[in-house]
Design a protein around this motif. Structure first.
Motif, PDB file in Angstrom:
ATOM      1  N   ARG A 182       0.749  -1.011  -0.277  1.00  0.00           N
ATOM      2  CA  ARG A 182      -0.203   0.100  -0.301  1.00  0.00           C
ATOM      3  C   ARG A 182       0.960   0.855   0.219  1.00  0.00           C
ATOM      4  O   ARG A 182       0.187   2.422  -0.305  1.00  0.00           O
ATOM      5  N   ASP A 183       2.270   1.501  -0.146  1.00  0.00           N
ATOM      6  CA  ASP A 183       2.739   2.014  -0.043  1.00  0.00           C
ATOM      7  C   ASP A 183       2.901   3.010  -1.099  1.00  0.00           C
ATOM      8  O   ASP A 183       2.382   2.689  -2.205  1.00  0.00           O
ATOM      9  N   PRO A 184       3.877   4.280  -0.922  1.00  0.00           N
ATOM     10  CA  PRO A 184       3.326   4.693  -2.486  1.00  0.00           C
ATOM     11  C   PRO A 184       4.409   4.380  -3.038  1.00  0.00           C
ATOM     12  O   PRO A 184       4.098   4.135  -4.614  1.00  0.00           O
ATOM     13  N   ASP A 185       5.364   3.577  -3.002  1.00  0.00           N
ATOM     14  CA  ASP A 185       6.463   2.552  -4.022  1.00  0.00           C
ATOM     15  C   ASP A 185       5.987   1.700  -4.611  1.00  0.00           C
ATOM     16  O   ASP A 185       6.560   1.230  -5.332  1.00  0.00           O
ATOM     17  N   GLY A 186       5.003   1.241  -3.766  1.00  0.00           N
ATOM     18  CA  GLY A 186       4.184  -0.098  -4.119  1.00  0.00           C
ATOM     19  C   GLY A 186       3.789  -0.239  -5.462  1.00  0.00           C
ATOM     20  O   GLY A 186       3.233   0.222  -5.809  1.00  0.00           O
ATOM     21  N   GLU A 187       4.526  -1.330  -5.969  1.00  0.00           N
ATOM     22  CA  GLU A 187       3.836  -1.754  -7.315  1.00  0.00           C
ATOM     23  C   GLU A 187       2.818  -2.972  -8.410  1.00  0.00           C
ATOM     24  O   GLU A 187       3.056  -3.608  -7.284  1.00  0.00           O
ATOM     25  N   ILE A 188       2.541  -2.501  -9.017  1.00  0.00           N
ATOM     26  CA  ILE A 188       1.724  -2.962  -9.762  1.00  0.00           C
ATOM     27  C   ILE A 188       1.979  -4.829 -10.557  1.00  0.00           C
ATOM     28  O   ILE A 188       3.063  -4.765 -10.495  1.00  0.00           O
ATOM     29  N   THR A 189       1.884  -6.037  -9.827  1.00  0.00           N
ATOM     30  CA  THR A 189       2.431  -6.950 -10.020  1.00  0.00           C
ATOM     31  C   THR A 189       1.424  -7.443 -11.311  1.00  0.00           C
ATOM     32  O   THR A 189       1.943  -8.536 -11.772  1.00  0.00           O
ATOM     33  N   ASN A 190      -0.308  -7.839 -10.800  1.00  0.00           N
ATOM     34  CA  ASN A 190      -0.859  -7.291 -12.258  1.00  0.00           C
ATOM     35  C   ASN A 190      -2.141  -7.177 -12.505  1.00  0.00           C
ATOM     36  O   ASN A 190      -2.489  -5.899 -11.497  1.00  0.00           O
ATOM     37  N   LEU A 191      -2.701  -6.854 -13.578  1.00  0.00           N
ATOM     38  CA  LEU A 191      -3.704  -5.732 -14.060  1.00  0.00           C
ATOM     39  C   LEU A 191      -4.733  -6.982 -15.210  1.00  0.00           C
ATOM     40  O   LEU A 191      -4.256  -7.889 -15.548  1.00  0.00           O
ATOM     41  N   TRP A 192      -6.088  -6.690 -14.803  1.00  0.00           N
ATOM     42  CA  TRP A 192      -6.967  -7.297 -15.292  1.00  0.00           C
ATOM     43  C   TRP A 192      -7.805  -6.427 -15.356  1.00  0.00           C
ATOM     44  O   TRP A 192      -8.487  -5.438 -15.164  1.00  0.00           O
ATOM     45  N   ALA A 193      -8.985  -6.222 -16.967  1.00  0.00           N
ATOM     46  CA  ALA A 193     -10.361  -6.324 -16.697  1.00  0.00           C
ATOM     47  C   ALA A 193     -11.085  -7.088 -17.231  1.00  0.00           C
ATOM     48  O   ALA A 193     -11.215  -8.109 -18.401  1.00  0.00           O
ATOM     49  N   GLY A 194     -12.455  -7.013 -17.557  1.00  0.00           N
ATOM     50  CA  GLY A 194     -13.145  -7.417 -17.666  1.00  0.00           C
ATOM     51  C   GLY A 194     -13.317  -9.085 -16.412  1.00  0.00           C
ATOM     52  O   GLY A 194     -12.773  -9.126 -15.570  1.00  0.00           O
ATOM     53  N   ALA A 195     -14.072 -10.021 -17.258  1.00  0.00           N
ATOM     54  CA  ALA A 195     -13.967 -11.756 -16.323  1.00  0.00           C
ATOM     55  C   ALA A 195     -12.813 -12.895 -16.789  1.00  0.00           C
ATOM     56  O   ALA A 195     -12.577 -12.442 -17.940  1.00  0.00           O
ATOM     57  N   THR A 196     -11.914 -12.892 -15.387  1.00  0.00           N
ATOM     58  CA  THR A 196     -11.141 -13.393 -15.650  1.00  0.00           C
ATOM     59  C   THR A 196     -10.969 -14.690 -14.935  1.00  0.00           C
ATOM     60  O   THR A 196     -11.908 -14.452 -14.148  1.00  0.00           O
ATOM     61  N   CYS A 197     -10.201 -15.386 -14.509  1.00  0.00           N
ATOM     62  CA  CYS A 197     -10.026 -16.183 -13.557  1.00  0.00           C
ATOM     63  C   CYS A 197      -8.593 -16.003 -13.449  1.00  0.00           C
ATOM     64  O   CYS A 197      -7.679 -17.172 -13.230  1.00  0.00           O
ATOM     65  N   ILE A 198      -7.232 -15.115 -12.519  1.00  0.00           N
ATOM     66  CA  ILE A 198      -6.337 -15.048 -12.013  1.00  0.00           C
ATOM     67  C   ILE A 198      -6.164 -15.214 -10.607  1.00  0.00           C
ATOM     68  O   ILE A 198      -4.394 -16.288 -11.137  1.00  0.00           O
ATOM     69  N   ALA A 199      -6.410 -16.595 -10.246  1.00  0.00           N
ATOM     70  CA  ALA A 199      -6.188 -17.178  -9.516  1.00  0.00           C
ATOM     71  C   ALA A 199      -5.702 -19.006  -9.837  1.00  0.00           C
ATOM     72  O   ALA A 199      -5.455 -19.629  -9.211  1.00  0.00           O
ATOM     73  N   ARG A 200      -5.966 -19.159 -11.454  1.00  0.00           N
ATOM     74  CA  ARG A 200      -6.030 -20.059 -12.611  1.00  0.00           C
ATOM     75  C   ARG A 200      -4.234 -20.784 -11.393  1.00  0.00           C
ATOM     76  O   ARG A 200      -3.273 -19.699 -12.183  1.00  0.00           O
TER      77      ARG A 200
END
Length: 200
Positions: A182-200
């Motif tokens: 949550r820190d200001p320098d925390g970075e995006i590790t994953n991105l998604w949009a729509g219906a997905t299954c990112i826990a796959r």
């Protein structure tokens, strides 16, 4: 002596063509929002992916994917059309199949090099996700992608954070993803949009 001369020859020839561009050179984009303006350095090539044969650039969008300046693969399009468009830009999928354990129900998927995955339901394009493989090769048109910081996200648009079973999850318009902290320098590790299954 001959061996060292052969090793030096390519170096001397390379010097004749002008200065070599920096390998990690960056470009900058200006992100506006919340009455602020932030110049964000973006790795060269982010959001401008193409094949060596000159395929179209691929940009992440809340309702699909942008391909070059004019073509788009939007949610609801037929699977065959979307897969063909992406294959022309990125090469054939490296994996395709069906996932029966998605929270939204069974989805079909096609994974491409660079960590980009597409999802389909009843033969229609319904979502995409991106992970950090290959160094965050894809980005939005404004340069948001893997490695973008929380500070940059906050400057771009209002962001909602919540702790989920996946980690620190954020949402911004139609985009969602995970942050390393949550820190200001925390970075995006994953991105998604729509219906997905990112826990796959």
């Amino acid at each position: 002596m001959m061996r060292y001369g052969l090793l030096l020859l390519p170096m001397l020839l390379a010097g004749c063509g002008g200065p070599e561009p920096e390998r990690n050179a960056t470009r900058s984009v200006v992100i506006t929002g919340n009455d602020n303006e932030l110049i964000v350095p973006v790795p060269r090539g982010a959001g401008q992916n193409s094949t060596e044969a000159g395929g179209a650039a691929v940009a992440l969008e809340p309702d699909g994917l942008g391909l070059g300046a004019t073509r788009r693969a939007t949610f609801g399009m037929p699977r065959a059309a979307v897969t063909d468009m992406l294959a022309k830009a990125l090469g054939s999928p490296i994996e395709e199949g069906d996932d029966q354990e998605c929270g939204t129900g069974a989805l079909s998927f096609a994974s491409f090099r660079g960590g980009l995955g597409l999802y389909f339901d009843a033969g229609k394009f319904v979502g995409w996700d991106l992970d950090g493989r290959d160094g965050g090769r894809f980005a939005t048109a404004t340069g948001l992608g893997i490695g973008t910081t929380r500070k940059q996200l906050d400057a771009a648009a209002p962001v909602t954070l919540e702790d989920s079973t996946l980690g620190i999850e954020f949402s911004m318009g139609g985009l969602s993803g995970l942050l390393s902290s949550r820190d200001p320098d925390g970075e995006i590790t994953n991105l998604w949009a729509g219906a997905t299954c990112i826990a796959r």
